[in-house]
Scaffold this active site. Structure first.
Site, PDB file in Angstrom:
ATOM      1  N   CYS A   1      64.220  14.413  20.089  1.00  0.00           N
ATOM      2  CA  CYS A   1      62.792  14.463  20.425  1.00  0.00           C
ATOM      3  C   CYS A   1      62.003  14.753  19.148  1.00  0.00           C
ATOM      4  CB  CYS A   1      62.501  15.475  21.517  1.00  0.00           C
ATOM      5  SG  CYS A   1      63.206  17.105  21.268  1.00  0.00           S
TER       6      CYS A   1
ATOM      7  N   GLY B   1      67.897  18.110  32.332  1.00  0.00           N
ATOM      8  CA  GLY B   1      67.130  16.969  32.836  1.00  0.00           C
ATOM      9  C   GLY B   1      67.890  15.653  32.728  1.00  0.00           C
ATOM     10  N   LYS B   2      68.501  15.399  31.579  1.00  0.00           N
ATOM     11  CA  LYS B   2      69.251  14.151  31.379  1.00  0.00           C
ATOM     12  C   LYS B   2      70.542  14.159  32.195  1.00  0.00           C
ATOM     13  CE  LYS B   2      67.326  13.194  26.788  1.00  0.00           C
ATOM     14  NZ  LYS B   2      66.477  14.404  26.672  1.00  0.00           N
TER      15      LYS B   2
ATOM     16  N   ASP C   1      82.067  23.850  21.323  1.00  0.00           N
ATOM     17  CA  ASP C   1      81.370  23.305  20.166  1.00  0.00           C
ATOM     18  C   ASP C   1      81.476  21.778  20.243  1.00  0.00           C
ATOM     19  OD1 ASP C   1      80.524  22.395  17.676  1.00  0.00           O
ATOM     20  OD2 ASP C   1      81.450  24.033  16.575  1.00  0.00           O
ATOM     21  N   GLY C   2      80.343  21.110  20.405  1.00  0.00           N
ATOM     22  CA  GLY C   2      80.355  19.662  20.595  1.00  0.00           C
ATOM     23  C   GLY C   2      81.003  18.902  19.457  1.00  0.00           C
TER      24      GLY C   2
ATOM     25  N   ASP D   1      77.501  22.295  26.614  1.00  0.00           N
ATOM     26  CA  ASP D   1      76.506  22.852  25.701  1.00  0.00           C
ATOM     27  C   ASP D   1      77.092  24.100  25.069  1.00  0.00           C
ATOM     28  OD1 ASP D   1      73.255  22.332  25.337  1.00  0.00           O
ATOM     29  OD2 ASP D   1      73.894  24.356  24.791  1.00  0.00           O
TER      30      ASP D   1
ATOM     31  N   ASP E   1      72.536  13.926  22.900  1.00  0.00           N
ATOM     32  CA  ASP E   1      71.133  14.342  22.774  1.00  0.00           C
ATOM     33  C   ASP E   1      71.112  15.616  21.936  1.00  0.00           C
ATOM     34  OD1 ASP E   1      68.306  14.200  23.436  1.00  0.00           O
ATOM     35  OD2 ASP E   1      68.661  15.928  24.724  1.00  0.00           O
TER      36      ASP E   1
ATOM     37  N   ARG F   1      72.387  28.694  27.962  1.00  0.00           N
ATOM     38  CA  ARG F   1      71.815  27.401  28.342  1.00  0.00           C
ATOM     39  C   ARG F   1      72.656  26.711  29.420  1.00  0.00           C
ATOM     40  NH1 ARG F   1      68.161  24.770  25.049  1.00  0.00           N
ATOM     41  NH2 ARG F   1      69.301  22.796  25.154  1.00  0.00           N
TER      42      ARG F   1
END
Length: 414
Positions: free
Chosen positions: A340, A218-219, A267-268, A236, A285, A241
Site C-alpha cells: 500500500c 481483509g485479504k 517468520d514469512g 503473520d 502482501d 496481529r
C-alpha cells in the site's frame, strides 16, 4: 596599659567586620569562579524539550521530495488525496444472510464494482457520461476504441468476490455491519483497492493457498469468499496481529468453515524452506511504509525517529518475503506481490530484484504477467497510474480516493 588595650580592642572590631563581610561574599565568589553543574543541566533539559517534527510531517516531507520526481505533474492531486479521508468499500460476506445484505447495500445506492466491471468487458469502452467522471491522470482507452470482448484467458480473476462501493465523487459512508441471526456480520469495510490483489491471484477450485502476511485479515477474508480454497494457510509474524485475524474470521465465518484456515505466526521469510513447492497460489502482501497512514496518523507510524533503521531495511525485507513466497509456490503456481505504498523502491524494484535473484541463486524462472486488463475492467472505479512498468498501481484521487495499492502477479515456471 588600659589605653593600649583599648586601642587593640578598637582595631580588632574593624578587622572582625571585614572578615565577616568577606565570609558573606565568599559563596558568591566561589559560585562565580566554579562552573554550575545545575545550570548546565537546566540547559540540557531545555534542549531535550525543544519542539520536534512529527512523524506525519516527516513522512510528508519525504514523500514530497521523492514522489514529486516520480510522479511529476500528477503528484499534487495524489498528495491531496493522501491527505484526505480515504474511501471505503464493503466486502460482501457470502456466508451471511445474502438477500438481506444485498438489499441493505443496494438501498444505500452502492454497487458491486466487480460485477459492474463485466459491462466494460462486454460493451467495450464506458459511455461518455462515465468517462466524464474519470479523474485527472487516470489511464483510459479513448485513443484506441475496442468493441470486441477481451480474450477469456486475459481476464482471469478470482471468482465469487463481491465488493460494494459508492460511485465516483460520492463520499457517502457505509454504516457498521450488523450480525445476522447466527451472529455473522454481513460485510467487511476496507479500502476497496485491497481486493484487487486477491482478484489478481486468480484462485481456482481446489487450490491450496498461502497468505504469507495475512493480518489484519481483509485479504484473507476476500480469499475465503471465492469458495475455492481447499485449504488456506494464513500467516503473520506478529502473534497480536494473528489474534486480530482470528477475531475477524470468527465474526465472518460459520464455525464449520474455520477449519479451512490454518493460522500460524512464523517468520514469512522461512516459508520457502519449510514448505517449498507446496502452494498453488501465494499472496505476499508485505509490510511497507503504508503511505496514507503515514501522513494521517501518528500511532504506529513508520516515520518516527526510532524506526528509521527499520524503514531503510524495508525493501530488503520485502525482497526476502517475495522470494520466500515464490519458493513456497508449486511450479506453475502464481504469486501476487502487493503493497500500500507509492514507492518504486518498494514496488517494481523489489519485483525486478526478486526475479533476478531467483534466476541466479535458485535457478528458478519467473514470469511477470500482464495485468493491464485490470485498467480496462476497473477504470470506472479506480485511478490507475499509466506508467507502471511492472504490475499495476492505484493512485489516490479525490473523486476515487482509494489506495495507494500496488500489485503484481508472477508465475513460477520452473
Amino acid at each position: 596599659m588600659a589605653v593600649a588595650a583599648a586601642h587593640v580592642g578598637n582595631g580588632r572590631r574593624p578587622l572582625l567586620k571585614l572578615l565577616r563581610k568577606e565570609a558573606l561574599l565568599l559563596p558568591s565568589l566561589i559560585a562565580a569562579s566554579v562552573p554550575c553543574r545545575h545550570r548546565h543541566q537546566h540547559k540540557k533539559k531545555w534542549a531535550t524539550t525543544a519542539p520536534r517534527i512529527s512523524a506525519t510531517r516527516r513522512a510528508l516531507q519525504n514523500f514530497d521530495m521523492i514522489y514529486s520526481v516520480q510522479f511529476g505533474s500528477l503528484w499534487p492531486s495524489i498528495r491531496i488525496g493522501l491527505l484526505s479521508d480515504g474511501k471505503y468499500g464493503a466486502l460482501f460476506n457470502n456466508f451471511s444472510d445474502i438477500e438481506r445484505i444485498s438489499w441493505d447495500l443496494e438501498h444505500l445506492n452502492a454497487v458491486d464494482f466487480i460485477w459492474e466491471s463485466q459491462k466494460v468487458l462486454h460493451n467495450g469502452n464506458s459511455t461518455a457520461e462515465q468517462k466524464a467522471y474519470e479523474p485527472a491522470g487516470a489511464w483510459t482507452e479513448t485513443s484506441e476504441p475496442q468493441t470486441e470482448p477481451l480474450p477469456s484467458h486475459s481476464v482471469s480473476i478470482s471468482p465469487n468476490i463481491k465488493c460494494y462501493t459508492f460511485p465516483k465523487g460520492d463520499i457517502s459512508l457505509f454504516p457498521p455491519a450488523r450480525p445476522d441471526a447466527l451472529g455473522i456480520l454481513g460485510y467487511y469495510l476496507l479500502d476497496a483497492a485491497s481486493v484487487l490483489p486477491v482478484l489478481a491471484l486468480n484462485v481456482q477450485p481446489g487450490d491450496l493457498v498461502l497468505d504469507l502476511c495475512a493480518a489484519p485479515g481483509g485479504k484473507t477474508l476476500a480469499l475465503l469468499q471465492t469458495g475455492c480454497c481447499r485449504q488456506l494457510a494464513a500467516n503473520d509474524l506478529s502473534t497480536s496481529r494473528t489474534g486480530r485475524l482470528r477475531d475477524v474470521l470468527s465474526s465472518y465465518l460459520p464455525k464449520e468453515l474455520r477449519n479451512v484456515v490454518r493460522i500460524s505466526s512464523w517468520d514469512g521469510r522461512k516459508f520457502g524452506d519449510l514448505e517449498v513447492n507446496t502452494y498453488d497460489r501465494v499472496l505476499v502482501d508485505v509490510p511497507c511504509t503504508t503511505d496514507r497512514h503515514s501522513v494521517m496518523e501518528e500511532e504506529n507510524n513508520m516515520f518516527v525517529n526510532m524506526r528509521k533503521g527499520e524503514r531503510q531495511m524495508l525493501p530488503m525485507l520485502q525482497l526476502e518475503l517475495l522470494v520466500s513466497g515464490v519458493l513456497a509456490a508449486k511450479p506453475g503456481g502464481e504469486v501476487v506481490y502487493s503493497t500500500c505504498s507509492l514507492s518504486q523502491l518498494q514496488n517494481e524494484y523489489v519485483v525486478e530484484r526478486a526475479v533476478e535473484l531467483l534466476t541466479i541463486q535458485y535457478n528458478i524462472r519467473v514470469q511477470v504477467e500482464d495485468l493491464s486488463y485490470f485498467r480496462k475492467m476497473f477504470q470506472d472505479t479506480f485511478s490507475f497510474f499509466p506508467d507502471c512498468r511492472l504490475g499495476e498501481l492505484i493512485l489516490p484521487h479525490l473523486t476515487a480516493n482509494f489506495g495507494p495499492m500496488y500489485f503484481c502477479r508472477l508465475r513460477k515456471l520452473a
